[in-house]
Structures are given as C-alpha cells and as structure tokens.
Design a protein around this motif. Structure first.
Motif, PDB file in Angstrom:
ATOM      1  N   THR A 165       0.867  -1.309  -0.071  1.00 17.91           N
ATOM      2  CA  THR A 165      -0.033   0.023  -0.025  1.00 17.91           C
ATOM      3  C   THR A 165       0.987   1.355  -0.065  1.00 17.91           C
ATOM      4  N   PHE A 166       2.078   1.252   0.735  1.00 20.50           N
ATOM      5  CA  PHE A 166       3.034   2.359   0.771  1.00 20.50           C
ATOM      6  C   PHE A 166       3.392   2.555  -0.790  1.00 20.50           C
ATOM      7  N   VAL A 167       3.764   1.420  -1.246  1.00 17.94           N
ATOM      8  CA  VAL A 167       4.333   1.651  -2.748  1.00 17.94           C
ATOM      9  C   VAL A 167       3.056   2.196  -3.606  1.00 17.94           C
ATOM     10  N   GLY A 168       2.039   1.818  -3.526  1.00 17.23           N
ATOM     11  CA  GLY A 168       1.029   2.215  -4.299  1.00 17.23           C
ATOM     12  C   GLY A 168       0.497   3.737  -4.117  1.00 17.23           C
ATOM     13  N   THR A 169       0.691   4.232  -2.829  1.00 16.94           N
ATOM     14  CA  THR A 169       0.555   5.576  -2.473  1.00 16.94           C
ATOM     15  C   THR A 169       1.623   6.601  -3.137  1.00 16.94           C
ATOM     16  N   MET A 170       2.961   6.136  -3.054  1.00 16.22           N
ATOM     17  CA  MET A 170       4.343   6.679  -3.512  1.00 16.22           C
ATOM     18  C   MET A 170       4.088   6.736  -5.123  1.00 16.22           C
ATOM     19  N   LEU A 171       3.733   5.843  -5.789  1.00 12.64           N
ATOM     20  CA  LEU A 171       3.617   5.979  -7.192  1.00 12.64           C
ATOM     21  C   LEU A 171       2.426   6.771  -7.524  1.00 12.64           C
ATOM     22  N   ALA A 172       1.498   6.835  -6.965  1.00 12.03           N
ATOM     23  CA  ALA A 172       0.501   7.930  -7.053  1.00 12.03           C
ATOM     24  C   ALA A 172       0.659   9.335  -6.794  1.00 12.03           C
ATOM     25  N   VAL A 173       1.320   9.532  -5.545  1.00 13.42           N
ATOM     26  CA  VAL A 173       1.567  10.890  -5.157  1.00 13.42           C
ATOM     27  C   VAL A 173       2.835  11.510  -6.017  1.00 13.42           C
ATOM     28  N   PHE A 174       3.921  10.821  -6.325  1.00 12.96           N
ATOM     29  CA  PHE A 174       5.053  11.308  -6.894  1.00 12.96           C
ATOM     30  C   PHE A 174       5.786  10.024  -7.631  1.00 12.96           C
ATOM     31  N   TRP A 175       5.667   9.617  -8.779  1.00 13.84           N
ATOM     32  CA  TRP A 175       6.008   8.363  -9.023  1.00 13.84           C
ATOM     33  C   TRP A 175       7.458   8.100  -9.332  1.00 13.84           C
ATOM     34  N   PRO A 176       8.530   9.335  -9.475  1.00 11.26           N
ATOM     35  CA  PRO A 176       9.720   8.740  -9.057  1.00 11.26           C
ATOM     36  C   PRO A 176      10.133   8.294  -7.732  1.00 11.26           C
ATOM     37  N   VAL A 177       9.512   8.652  -6.826  1.00  9.00           N
ATOM     38  CA  VAL A 177       9.767   8.031  -5.408  1.00  9.00           C
ATOM     39  C   VAL A 177       9.139   6.608  -5.293  1.00  9.00           C
ATOM     40  N   GLY A 178       8.229   6.553  -6.008  1.00  7.68           N
ATOM     41  CA  GLY A 178       7.630   5.055  -6.133  1.00  7.68           C
ATOM     42  C   GLY A 178       8.450   4.275  -6.812  1.00  7.68           C
ATOM     43  N   LEU A 179       9.158   4.590  -7.827  1.00  8.54           N
ATOM     44  CA  LEU A 179       9.904   3.733  -8.407  1.00  8.54           C
ATOM     45  C   LEU A 179      11.321   3.500  -7.789  1.00  8.54           C
ATOM     46  N   ILE A 189      10.429   0.979  -5.445  1.00 12.03           N
ATOM     47  CA  ILE A 189      10.593  -0.404  -5.981  1.00 12.03           C
ATOM     48  C   ILE A 189      11.887  -0.863  -6.203  1.00 12.03           C
ATOM     49  N   ALA A 190      12.684  -0.068  -6.941  1.00 14.74           N
ATOM     50  CA  ALA A 190      14.077  -0.537  -7.096  1.00 14.74           C
ATOM     51  C   ALA A 190      15.168  -0.696  -5.671  1.00 14.74           C
ATOM     52  N   THR A 191      14.749  -0.034  -4.802  1.00 15.49           N
ATOM     53  CA  THR A 191      15.505  -0.260  -3.383  1.00 15.49           C
ATOM     54  C   THR A 191      14.977  -1.613  -3.019  1.00 15.49           C
ATOM     55  N   TRP A 192      13.857  -2.132  -3.031  1.00 13.77           N
ATOM     56  CA  TRP A 192      13.373  -3.089  -2.564  1.00 13.77           C
ATOM     57  C   TRP A 192      13.996  -4.531  -3.404  1.00 13.77           C
ATOM     58  N   LEU A 193      13.876  -4.169  -4.678  1.00 15.04           N
ATOM     59  CA  LEU A 193      14.444  -5.425  -5.566  1.00 15.04           C
ATOM     60  C   LEU A 193      15.976  -5.586  -5.328  1.00 15.04           C
ATOM     61  N   LEU A 239      11.997  -2.607   4.712  1.00 20.15           N
ATOM     62  CA  LEU A 239      12.558  -1.426   5.640  1.00 20.15           C
ATOM     63  C   LEU A 239      13.403  -0.347   5.029  1.00 20.15           C
ATOM     64  N   ALA A 240      14.199  -1.048   4.214  1.00 21.74           N
ATOM     65  CA  ALA A 240      15.036  -0.054   3.276  1.00 21.74           C
ATOM     66  C   ALA A 240      14.434   0.606   2.357  1.00 21.74           C
ATOM     67  N   ALA A 241      13.658   0.088   1.678  1.00 26.04           N
ATOM     68  CA  ALA A 241      12.899   0.481   0.757  1.00 26.04           C
ATOM     69  C   ALA A 241      11.770   1.947   1.335  1.00 26.04           C
ATOM     70  N   ALA A 242      11.416   1.674   2.455  1.00 25.64           N
ATOM     71  CA  ALA A 242      10.513   2.747   3.072  1.00 25.64           C
ATOM     72  C   ALA A 242      11.433   3.701   3.733  1.00 25.64           C
ATOM     73  N   LEU A 243      12.596   3.437   4.033  1.00 24.76           N
ATOM     74  CA  LEU A 243      13.601   4.570   4.643  1.00 24.76           C
ATOM     75  C   LEU A 243      14.020   5.485   3.859  1.00 24.76           C
ATOM     76  N   VAL A 244      14.251   4.826   2.147  1.00 26.60           N
ATOM     77  CA  VAL A 244      14.618   5.704   1.248  1.00 26.60           C
ATOM     78  C   VAL A 244      13.809   6.801   0.756  1.00 26.60           C
ATOM     79  N   ALA A 245      12.305   6.404   1.000  1.00 26.96           N
ATOM     80  CA  ALA A 245      11.213   7.249   0.296  1.00 26.96           C
ATOM     81  C   ALA A 245      11.350   8.739   0.756  1.00 26.96           C
ATOM     82  N   PRO A 246      11.355   9.134   1.744  1.00 25.21           N
ATOM     83  CA  PRO A 246      11.326  10.465   2.604  1.00 25.21           C
ATOM     84  C   PRO A 246      12.467  11.124   2.078  1.00 25.21           C
ATOM     85  N   PHE A 247      13.614  10.750   1.808  1.00 21.76           N
ATOM     86  CA  PHE A 247      14.890  11.515   1.398  1.00 21.76           C
ATOM     87  C   PHE A 247      15.114  11.467   0.127  1.00 21.76           C
TER      88      PHE A 247
END
Length: 216
Positions: A110-124, A127-131, A145-153
């Motif tokens: 759900t976090f990934v979906g939100t990030m993709l919708a509000v600002f897709w570069p962060v969403g991508l 996803i890249a960090t998770w992979l 946990l690593a992917a979520a931490l990257v998002a705000p930065f």
C-alpha cells in the motif's frame, strides 16, 4: 471548504484502503479465512502460504492499487494536498481496517502504491530499492524496511517536501508494524526469501504478521 475537502479525502482514502483484498480473494476461492493460517496476516505474503501464487500476486496488485487509486483520483479532483491525505489514510485503512477490528496488514504494498500515485519517481525508487536489497540479502522484511526508509529522502531530494513529510510518517508506521521482524533481524533469525523455515522461525512468524511484500 478546504478543511471539508481534506476530511472527505481522509474518509474516502481510509474506506478504500481498508478493503481486505487478501481476505476477500481467499474466501471467494474457497480457502477459508486467511487469518487462520500462517501469520494471520491479510497481505500477499500470507496469501502465498495457501499455495495460490495467482491470488498472492493479485492481492499484491490490489493492495498497492487501492492506495494509488485513492491518492490519484482524489488528488485529481480535490487537489494535491487532498491526494496526499487520501494516500496516507488509505495506508492507515489497510493497516488498521475498521471491518477487521483494526487488525490489518503491514502496508508495504500500500505504501508503494501511494508513492507511485503522489510522486512516481519516489515510487519507482522504493521498488528499485526493494528489488536490490532483496536480491542481495534475500530477506523480504529487510528489503521492505530499506525501501521505506529511502522514500522520504528521495522525495526531499526531488524537491517535494510535502511528499517527504508524508513518506516519513508512513515509514515510522511501517517500522512500528515490523517491530517483530526487526527483532528477528537483530537476532539473525529472520527467514530468507525462498528458504526453508525451521520450527522456531515458523513459530515466530505465527506470532506476528509478515510484511506485505512480494516474494513471488
């Protein structure tokens, strides 16, 4: 008027986000209550324990999509701030659904979906960090946990402090919801993707929810 729009966005996002797709899909497939098996989680990881990879994949897509749709649609009609609020409350709805006694998933999809919708570069970026983390360490929760931490930065670096603030709040919630996983990570007991669990790991998983992260 602006306050009313924000309240409507919050309510709409929460209600849409609280739809327990994992539970609905498994019941429709005749698999019973997903909360009665494995970790008791309603997310894709626990759905995968039924042996139905198709249902797990569909759960993952729908859990991400419900937040993305809420944020995108309400943001389009009510404005950027309303979209951020809708996405954030869709996340809250997934993690704390009123229909299930406020016991839902851990919200990574759900976090990934939100990030993709509000600002897709962060969403991508998420996803890249998770992979990358999953490929290196083969631990789903660590990758999440690593992917979520990257998002705000990432959001702040791209000049979107509004998205960065929302992402930071959701990241704190993700870490709180993953506190049992973090404890196992510190002990070196967290199971790896595709690995066999011993009895201790199985018991630990049964005592807490697994992350809503893709392992297919």
């Amino acid at each position: 008027m602006a306050s009313l729009l924000i309240v409507l966005a919050a309510a709409g996002g929460y209600l849409f986000g609280s739809i327990p797709f994992g539970l609905v899909l498994t019941r429709m497939a005749g698999l019973g209550d997903i909360r009665a098996i494995g970790s008791g989680n309603i997310g894709a990881t626990n759905v995968l324990r039924t042996g139905r990879k198709d249902l797990a994949a569909l759960t993952l897509i729908l859990d991400a999509g419900k937040a993305g749709i809420a944020a995108a649609v309400l943001g389009y009609f009510l404005g950027t701030t309303a979209g951020l609020v809708a996405g954030g409350f869709a996340f809250a709805g997934h993690c704390f659904p009123v229909w299930l006694g406020f016991k839902g998933g851990k919200g990574v999809a759900t976090f990934v979906g939100t990030m993709l919708a509000v600002f897709w570069p962060v969403g991508l970026t998420v996803i890249a960090t998770w992979l990358i983390m999953a490929a290196i360490f083969r631990i789903s929760s660590l990758a999440a946990l690593a992917a979520a931490l990257v998002a705000p930065f990432a959001a702040y670096a791209w000049g979107r402090p509004d998205v960065a603030i929302m992402a930071a709040v959701l990241t704190v919630l993700i870490y709180w919801l993953h506190r049992a996983n973090i404890q196992r990570l510190l002990k070196g007991d967290e199971p790896r993707i595709g690995g066999k669990k011993d009895k201790a790991e199985t018991d630990a998983s049964a005592d807490s929810e697994d992350p809503d992260t893709p392992v297919t």
